[in-house]
Structure formats: structure tokens, C-alpha cells
Design a protein around this motif. Structure first.
Motif, PDB file in Angstrom:
ATOM      1  N   ILE A 601       0.810  -1.143   0.308  1.00  0.00           N
ATOM      2  CA  ILE A 601      -0.026  -0.054  -0.158  1.00  0.00           C
ATOM      3  C   ILE A 601       0.959   1.609  -0.122  1.00  0.00           C
ATOM      4  N   SER A 602       0.745   1.817  -0.897  1.00  0.00           N
ATOM      5  CA  SER A 602       1.445   3.124  -1.036  1.00  0.00           C
ATOM      6  C   SER A 602       0.325   4.814  -0.753  1.00  0.00           C
ATOM      7  N   ASP A 603      -0.918   4.787  -0.510  1.00  0.00           N
ATOM      8  CA  ASP A 603      -1.040   5.863   0.375  1.00  0.00           C
ATOM      9  C   ASP A 603      -2.409   6.026   0.382  1.00  0.00           C
ATOM     10  N   ILE A 604      -3.342   6.380   1.957  1.00  0.00           N
ATOM     11  CA  ILE A 604      -4.955   5.936   1.702  1.00  0.00           C
ATOM     12  C   ILE A 604      -5.224   7.426   2.062  1.00  0.00           C
ATOM     13  N   VAL A 616      -7.390   3.242  -1.599  1.00  0.00           N
ATOM     14  CA  VAL A 616      -6.125   2.978  -1.395  1.00  0.00           C
ATOM     15  C   VAL A 616      -5.214   2.802  -2.480  1.00  0.00           C
ATOM     16  N   SER A 617      -4.317   3.303  -2.565  1.00  0.00           N
ATOM     17  CA  SER A 617      -3.222   3.154  -3.952  1.00  0.00           C
ATOM     18  C   SER A 617      -2.548   1.968  -3.787  1.00  0.00           C
ATOM     19  N   GLY A 618      -1.947   1.305  -4.729  1.00  0.00           N
ATOM     20  CA  GLY A 618      -0.791   0.762  -4.511  1.00  0.00           C
ATOM     21  C   GLY A 618       0.192   0.220  -5.895  1.00  0.00           C
ATOM     22  N   ALA A 643      -3.378   3.962 -17.371  1.00  0.00           N
ATOM     23  CA  ALA A 643      -2.262   3.789 -17.868  1.00  0.00           C
ATOM     24  C   ALA A 643      -1.181   2.717 -17.696  1.00  0.00           C
ATOM     25  N   ASP A 644      -1.765   1.987 -15.592  1.00  0.00           N
ATOM     26  CA  ASP A 644      -1.204   1.148 -14.934  1.00  0.00           C
ATOM     27  C   ASP A 644       0.019   2.721 -13.922  1.00  0.00           C
ATOM     28  N   VAL A 645       0.119   3.638 -13.945  1.00  0.00           N
ATOM     29  CA  VAL A 645       1.302   3.998 -13.515  1.00  0.00           C
ATOM     30  C   VAL A 645       0.931   4.006 -12.162  1.00  0.00           C
ATOM     31  N   ARG A 646       2.052   3.512 -11.430  1.00  0.00           N
ATOM     32  CA  ARG A 646       2.151   3.567 -10.255  1.00  0.00           C
ATOM     33  C   ARG A 646       1.947   4.751  -9.203  1.00  0.00           C
ATOM     34  N   LEU A 647       0.907   4.879  -8.990  1.00  0.00           N
ATOM     35  CA  LEU A 647       0.978   6.327  -8.081  1.00  0.00           C
ATOM     36  C   LEU A 647       0.691   5.925  -6.219  1.00  0.00           C
ATOM     37  N   ASN A 648       2.015   6.884  -6.125  1.00  0.00           N
ATOM     38  CA  ASN A 648       2.410   7.173  -4.627  1.00  0.00           C
ATOM     39  C   ASN A 648       1.953   7.602  -3.863  1.00  0.00           C
TER      40      ASN A 648
END
Length: 811
Positions: A601-604, A616-618, A643-648
Motif C-alpha cells: 500500500i503506497s497511500d490511503i 487505497v493505492s498501490g 495507464a498502469d502507472v504506480r501511484l505513490n
């Protein structure tokens, strides 16, 4: 592993203190990405056949190699354009440096998350990896002795143990303006650890990954594996990283060093190998240019000191010459370099800086460049008096042979290197004060309300979380891994320790801090539990809210969201790799949890209109959870991430229902105005990788990435005027775009569609690398120290005038 450097001459500088792994999971989020490769036919001139008959298509020479497919995402310029606020040239992890054999002033430098830069000390430094995804971690660079425009770079994070950290090897013949992907098949998943180019023939290359060593005799079109390393019994403390050294007078004579295999040698370019009488430890070689029978070696192993060894028979036998008992910290920073004119004058640079003129019978030890962690040291091949050091602070140069650590001066002025790990903005009466943590260095305070931001060092260490109260402009907090919680009530002018835990505090890097959105007295912080202060974080005011260690498994809590409309509702997520989110609806009286389905999990982010809902991002995942996690919808298909970018980072915009901002680890910043149903990239000028933090303050959007804190601005604020380009072209000479100089501009940018194809101080460029069948259209912008202009109207080429070859861009 905590270290204290009480003997540092610069006592005000705060130095490395933290886990040697540098948080591998953090690196996953900041640097991880894939290169997608297609299959093609045998007629493709950019293809090669792999084992089993599969064709691997290497990428054509293009100015940038996007590692996530963002080309289809429209660019939104209605919100404004990005302006870098700094801090610049305060920090910037440099993994490797290569010096030109033709010009001792010309170097290439690999920054851990700021891309690859070329600099010569006179012209503005040029960022070579300037397209999406290419600004991730580059840790190896080699320049050809025959022409310093031919350069090879290798990627991968030196501290990643995550399986999808795909490595890359790229080749350029034009000084890094364009690159071609020449990555060997099965190059590994973590990092490239060594690169060598034959001084007599650039087509002969050696590449070493964490698992295999490769050789190419045709410039990377085809590769053969010449050695395979057994890492099955090795842990993750850097012992996986082999090194390779080549006799500068004989490219077929090579040495490989590995923690398990020891040192092996080949006299025929890797066709056969034999072990030599040498140490078995993590190696770093340096082969003497003036006496090719002499090779030096720095070694390290877990629980051992760094050692320096010497061979006088081309690496067949080795003798230990020194044990470095000064402060060192393993493979994280190991570098050794031999003076090209004197085989017994050498520099060993790791956490400290050791210099010797007598073959390490004696050596002086110091700390170069105000900061420890020297990852690279290199003598100029054509000028033994010129030495470069790459550290966590940037690139430094000595013109006196490096004999004194204090003889170095900053060389990468103008490089946007400060990797902003955490930042926040304090706003009051039109004045905006930023506090930023620069990853592997320090905290800095800057007034960013002025046209030119001024920054100064502030309280702090590396990889700390920093936060400014949105309701009290005087209040700031900072806390870091294993370090103390500090508080300022005068906007960072002074700091006091307000920690509520004694002794050695077990905290990970950057524990989350949150101020309440409506009560200026309430502030929250989380390490292994959530803490609350009702007195603006004052000493003695902190109380634990839980959750119980038994509930969480005693994990570190890395992300936290306090519901904007109800501060009794708090969400926290645990260590990377866990999918669970813990929450309380009653200020910690009781806790529950749910499975979000998102690993790493990168952020909530809590919905400002409904505390029971959150995002919830990852990695390549974004989920919408409702009713306190009773349902968590996998919205990959209709909610993104784009586009399948990692969201921090993800942020709700409370002033605009349905608007969500996202910050990617590649691709830049994104906005959705319909709750994630569709996305646009925000602006064109934000560097496209390693986004670490995003803040929305007083209606302004800010991001922190590998090159600075950036502000989204609309309107004029001192940036240069818009250039007015014109165009001319034909099939013989290519397409030329030119424009009249803009007053005050220091650099210009040109985009072809969404691809940046030019950056420099000249007012014209020629583009002969045109995609087949398209009508190339260009927009030009100007830059100065105050910001970036808006872009010109597009000027377009006539497709009949463009140059094509085999369906690929031409060189």
C-alpha cells in the motif's frame, strides 16, 4: 544499523543513521518499473533471436523510452504549469561517474533517482534521461575512450530485492541525446552492477547483472552469457553484487569478483575462467592504467571491516595491504580508484574518504563534501590531478589529485538533484514557507513565496517525515527512522525535542504525521501505534490511541489518514507487503481491520465528504473502499490508475467533488475530475519519475520528486515569454525548428506531441528522428530561474518532407 559520527568536522551536518537496506520497499514504490518489449519478425533490423527462436525487439533510437504507457493520456494545461521551487544542489545520490578520455572536464553521472546527467563545467548540465520512466535509478555508466559521445548506462536500484525491478542497459552515440535499448536477455531483476566498453572498439561490451555476466561484440545487438553467479545462499545486504574489471591494455583479460565465487579470471574474454588466490567478499576493483599488471581491490563482508588488497600479477595473486577500521557501512557505498599515472596513489571512498600515496602503507582518513556516503570516485584518465567524487550530496571535483578531502568543490551546479522525500507548505498572509527533507541528506527550509526561492539547512536527518500545520502557520513537526520527534513553533527557525519515547526509538523511515483539518490543536503521528497530541505536539502531551500490537502484529504503520470531517476516524496501513488496513471510529477506543486487496500500500486517502469511504493505492492498483472497508472494489478497469502507472500518493480535492489527484513514480502527476473514471496528466514540464509526496495547500498543488519541490501555477510570475517557432525541412536535411531568442531565457524545451525532443540553450534544433507516417508537430517553451513559459502554438512538418527508414526513427 545506527551509526554516530561524533568526529565529523562539520558537526552541524546530519549524517546517515538508519537501516543499511535503505528501505527496499520504499525503493519499490519510487523506482520500480518495467520495460515492455514486443516480438517482431526477422525482417526487423532492431530484432535479435533469443533461445528457442523467440525474437526480442530492441527499441529503436528514440529520445526517451517510456516505461509505463502514458502516451494515450491527454495533458491538461488548464490547471497551469509546473515551476520548480527547489531546493536544488543540496543533495542527490550519485551512484556512478564516468569521465571522458578526451576532455577531463566532461563527465556522466548517474543519480539514484534523478536520471543521468552530462556536464562539462561550462555549459549548463544536460539531463539525458528526460522522458517518462527514464529518471528512475541509474547506477552504472561507462563512456567510450574513443569518443565521449558513445555512452552506456545501466539501471536498477542497488537496494531493491523486489522481483519486478526490471533492469535496463541503454546505448547512446550522441552524448545521451537519444538511447537504444540493448538490455541482455535474463539481465536480472535488481540491478546492473558493472559496465565496460573496449577502448579500441565500442561494439565490444561487458555487462554484469546480479546473476549473470554478459559479453557483446556487436554493440549489444546480440549477447552471450559468460558467467553465472550462485546467489542462492546470499542474503540481501548487498552481497549479491558482483564487480568486473578489465585490463585497460587487453580487453580480453578480465576479473570478476563475487561474495561466494571469490575472484575468477579469464584471459580470453570470458570463454574460460579460473579461480585466483584472493579474498571471498563483496568486491570493488580498480585496474591501474599506467602499470596494467597492478590491480587494487576493496572488499567487505557482513560483520567485517573494509579491506584493501593488491595484485601485481594481473590479478592472479592478492595481498592484503590495509584494514579500514574507520567508519564504513558495507556495500552501500564502496568505491576505489587508482591514480592513472601512479599505481600506488589511490583513493578508497565509502562512508569515509581515505587517500594514500604509498600503496596503503599509510593513508589519511576524512569526510569529503560535507556529507558521508561516497558511492563513486573517478580520476580523469587524461589528467591525474582531476578527481570526481559522487556522494549522497552530489558530484564534487578536486583539481589537486584529491590529496585532501577538503579540496573538493561542487561540480553539478545547475543539476536538479535534490530528491525530496517529504515536504510541506506553511502559508500565512501571502508568505509560503516550505520545509523539505532531501532523502539521503537533511531537512531544508525555504521561502517559496518569492520569485526565487531561498533555502537553508534546518533541523533533521535523512529520510524524515516533515509536516506543517494547515491551521497554525508557525507550527512544524519532523520525525524520522530511529530518530527523535522535533517541533518548531516559529516556522522552522528553532526546534526542540518533544519525543514521548526514551532510548533507542524503533521507527521506520518517514513515519506519517497528520494535522487535523479543523482543530489547530490536534496532531497525529504513527510508528508502531497511533499517537495524538491535543496541544499542538508539545512535550508531554502525546497519548497512544493504539491499535494493540497484537492486532497489527507489531508492524510499523507507514500510512495514515485522519478523516477530514471526523477526527475520531483514523485509518492506518502496516508494513509493505500487507494488504490490511486498521481503523478506529472512536479515537482508538476500539480498532477493526479489513483486507484492502492492495499489497504494498503506497497511500490511503479518506473521502472528505464521507469518513466511511477511502481510496487505497498501490503498485498498478487503486481501490475504492466503502462502509469502513466492508467493500473494496478492484477498480483497475474503471478507476485507474492511469495507464498502469504506480501511484505513490492520492489526494481528494475537498473543494471540487469528484476531483482526485495522483502522483506517480513515473509519468508525473495526474488528475481525475470524475472520481477516477478518466485521467489526465497535469502539465507538461513536471519530470516524470520518482514522485514522493503531494500536497494541496490553500488551493495550490505541490509535488516533491527526485529533482525538487514543484508548484502548479497559472498566470505570469516572472517566467520568460513564449517563444515563436518557425519551421523548415526537407527529405535531405531533416526538419529544423528555430525561434528568436527570448529575453532572460536560460534554456528552451521542445516537444513533439507529448515527447520532449530537445532541451538546451540553443535557439534551433534539427530533428531527423521522425516517426513513420505521422505529421510531426512541435511546441517550444522557454525557461529561466523563475519558471517555465507556456508553450507556443504548434508548428508542423509536411509528412512528405520527413525521413523514414524501415519504419523506425533514423539516426
Amino acid at each position: 544499523m545506527n551509526h554516530t559520527l561524533a568526529n565529523l568536522a562539520h558537526a552541524s551536518r546530519k549524517v546517515r543513521s538508519g537501516l543499511i537496506s535503505c528501505c527496499a520497499a520504499l525503493v519499490l514504490l519510487l523506482h520500480g518499473c518495467h520495460i515492455e518489449r514486443e516480438t517482431s519478425s526477422d525482417s526487423n533490423p532492431h530484432a535479435e533471436r533469443e533461445a528457442g527462436g523467440k525474437i526480442r525487439r530492441t527499441q529503436p533510437d528514440v529520445p526517451g523510452l517510456p516505461l509505463s504507457d502514458i502516451s494515450g493520456i491527454p495533458i491538461d494545461t488548464t490547471l497551469g504549469e509546473w515551476r520548480p521551487l527547489g531546493p536544488h544542489n543540496f543533495a542527490g545520490k550519485v551512484y556512478d561517474i564516468a569521465v571522458s578520455a578526451q576532455s577531463p572536464n566532461t563527465i556522466y553521472a548517474c543519480y539514484g533517482s534523478g536520471g543521468v546527467w552530462r556536464m562539462d563545467g561550462s555549459n549548463p548540465p544536460a539531463r539525458l534521461t528526460q522522458h517518462e520512466g527514464l529518471d528512475r535509478s541509474w547506477n552504472q555508466v561507462a563512456v567510450w575512450a574513443g569518443n565521449d559521445n558513445t555512452v552506456v548506462i545501466g539501471s536498477g536500484s542497488l537496494w531493491s530485492t523486489v522481483g519486478d525491478m526490471t533492469t535496463s542497459v541503454l546505448l547512446s552515440h550522441d552524448g545521451g541525446h537519444t538511447f537504444r535499448d540493448i538490455t541482455p536477455p535474463n539481465a536480472g531483476t535488481n540491478q546492473i552492477t558493472a559496465l565496460e566498453i573496449d577502448p579500441a572498439d565500442w561494439r565490444r561490451l561487458y555487462v554484469v547483472g546480479d546473476s549473470n555476466a554478459f559479453r557483446s561484440d556487436d554493440g549489444g545487438t546480440t549477447w552471450r552469457t559468460i558467467y553465472t553467479f550462485d546467489n542462492s545462499s546470499i542474503g540481501d545486504e548487498g552481497r549479491r553484487w558482483p564487480d568486473l574489471a578489465v585490463n585497460p591494455s587487453n580487453f580480453n583479460q578480465i576479473l570478476l569478483g563475487h561474495a561466494i565465487a571469490g575472484i575468477v579470471k579469464s584471459d580470453n574474454g570470458g570463454a574460460q575462467w579460473h579461480p585466483v588466490n584472493g579474498p571471498r567478499a563483496v568486491p570493488q576493483f580498480s585496474w591501474s592504467r599506467s602499470h596494467p599488471n597492478i590491480v587494487w581491490l576493496e572488499t567487505w563482508d557482513v560483520g567485517a571491516d573494509h579491506e584493501v588488497w593488491k595484485s601485481v600479477d594481473y590479478g592472479e595473486n592478492w595481498t592484503r595491504h590495509a584494514v579500514l577500521t574507520e567508519f564504513t557501512q558495507g556495500r552501500y557505498d564502496m568505491s576505489i580508484a587508482v591514480n592513472p599515472a601512479n599505481p600506488d596513489t589511490l583513493i578508497v571512498a565509502n562512508a569515509g574518504y581515505s587517500y594514500s600515496t604509498d600503496g596503503m602503507a599509510n593513508h589519511t582518513h576524512d569526510y569529503c563534501c560535507d556529507h558521508v556516503d561516497h558511492s563513486s570516485v573517478a580520476f580523469a584518465p587524461g589528467n591525474a590531478a582531476r578527481v570526481y567524487v559522487g556522494s549522497d550530496q552530489g558530484v564534487f571535483v578536486s583539481t589537486t589529485g584529491g590529496v585532501r578531502a577538503d579540496s573538493y568543490t561542487r561540480y553539478d551546479v545547475g543539476v536538479l538533484t535534490s530528491h525530496v522525500f517529504s515536504f510541506d507548505i506553511s502559508s500565512s498572509a501571502g508568505q509560503r514557507i516550505a520545509i523539505a527533507n532531501t532523502g539521503d541528506y537533511l531537512n531544508f527550509i525555504g521561502d517559496v513565496s518569492a520569485a526565487l526561492s531561498n533555502w537553508r539547512e534546518a533541523e533533521g536527518y535523512e529520510y524524515m517525515a516533515v509536516a506543517a500545520s494547515p491551521l497554525d502557520p508557525q507550527l512544524m513537526l519532523t520525525v524520522g527512522g530511529g530518530m527523535r520527534l522535533s517541533r518548531s513553533t516559529d516556522r522552522g527557525q528553532s526546534w526542540i525535542d518533544v519525543d514521548f519515547r526514551s532510548g533507542d526509538v524503533s521507527r521506520e523511515y518517514g513515519p506519517p504525521i497528520a494535522f487535523d483539518s479543523s482543530n489547530a490543536n490536534l496532531v497525529f503521528m504513527a510508528d508502531k501505534q497511533v499517537w495524538r497530541s491535543a496541544q499542538k505536539g508539545a512535550a508531554g502531551s502525546w497519548t497512544s490511541l493504539g491499535p494493540p500490537a497484537a492486532t497489527t502484529g507489531n508492524v510499523n504503520l507507514r500510512r495514515m489518514a485522519v478523516a477530514p470531517g471526523d477526527n475520531r476516524v483514523i485509518y492506518v496501513s502496516g508494513d509493505f507487503g500487507s494488504t490490511r488496513i486498521f481503523f478506529t471510529r472512536n479515537s482508538g477506543t476500539s480498532w477493526n481491520s479489513f483486507d484492502s486487496g492492495v499489497p504494498y500500500i503506497s497511500d490511503i486517502a479518506a473521502d472528505p465528504a464521507d469518513p466511511s469511504k477511502l481510496l487505497v493505492s498501490g503498485p498498478f492498483d487503486l481501490r475504492y473502499c466503502a462502509n469502513y472497508g466492508a467493500t473494496c472494489t478492484n477498480n483497475r478497469a474503471n478507476l485507474g490508475p492511469p495507464a498502469d502507472v504506480r501511484l505513490n500518493r492520492v489526494i481528494y480535492d475537498a473543494t471540487s467533488p469528484g476531483r482526485i489527484y495522483g502522483l506517480g513514480s513515473e509519468g508525473g502527476a495526474f488528475v481525475s475530475r470524475n472520481s477516477g473514471q478518466s485521467w489526465q496528466r497535469i502539465g507538461a514540464m513536471l519530470p516524470g519519475s520518482s514522485g514522493s509526496e503531494m500536497r494541496l495547500r490553500d488551493g495550490r498543488l505541490y509535488v516533491g520528486n527526485s529533482q525538487a519541490v514543484w508548484e502548479l501555477r497559472s498566470g505570469s510570475y516572472g517566467q520568460p515569454a513564449v517563444p515563436a517557432p518557425s519551421a523548415a525541412g526537407n527529405a535531405a536535411s531533416g526538419f529544423t525548428v528555430s525561434w528568436t531568442p527570448v529575453s532572460g531565457a536560460t534554456n528552451y524545451f521542445a516537444f513533439r506531441g507529448d515527447r520532449q525532443v530537445y532541451r538546451g540553450s540553443a535557439t534551433r534544433f534539427r530533428d531527423t528522428r521522425l516517426p513513420q507516417g505521422a505529421q510531426p508537430c512541435y511546441q517550444v517553451g522557454a525557461e529561466n530561474t523563475l519558471g517555465i513559459s507556456t508553450f507556443s502554438a504548434a508548428v508542423c512538418a509536411n509528412p512528405s518532407d520527413t525521413i523514414f527508414s524501415n519504419g523506425y526513427d533514423t539516426f
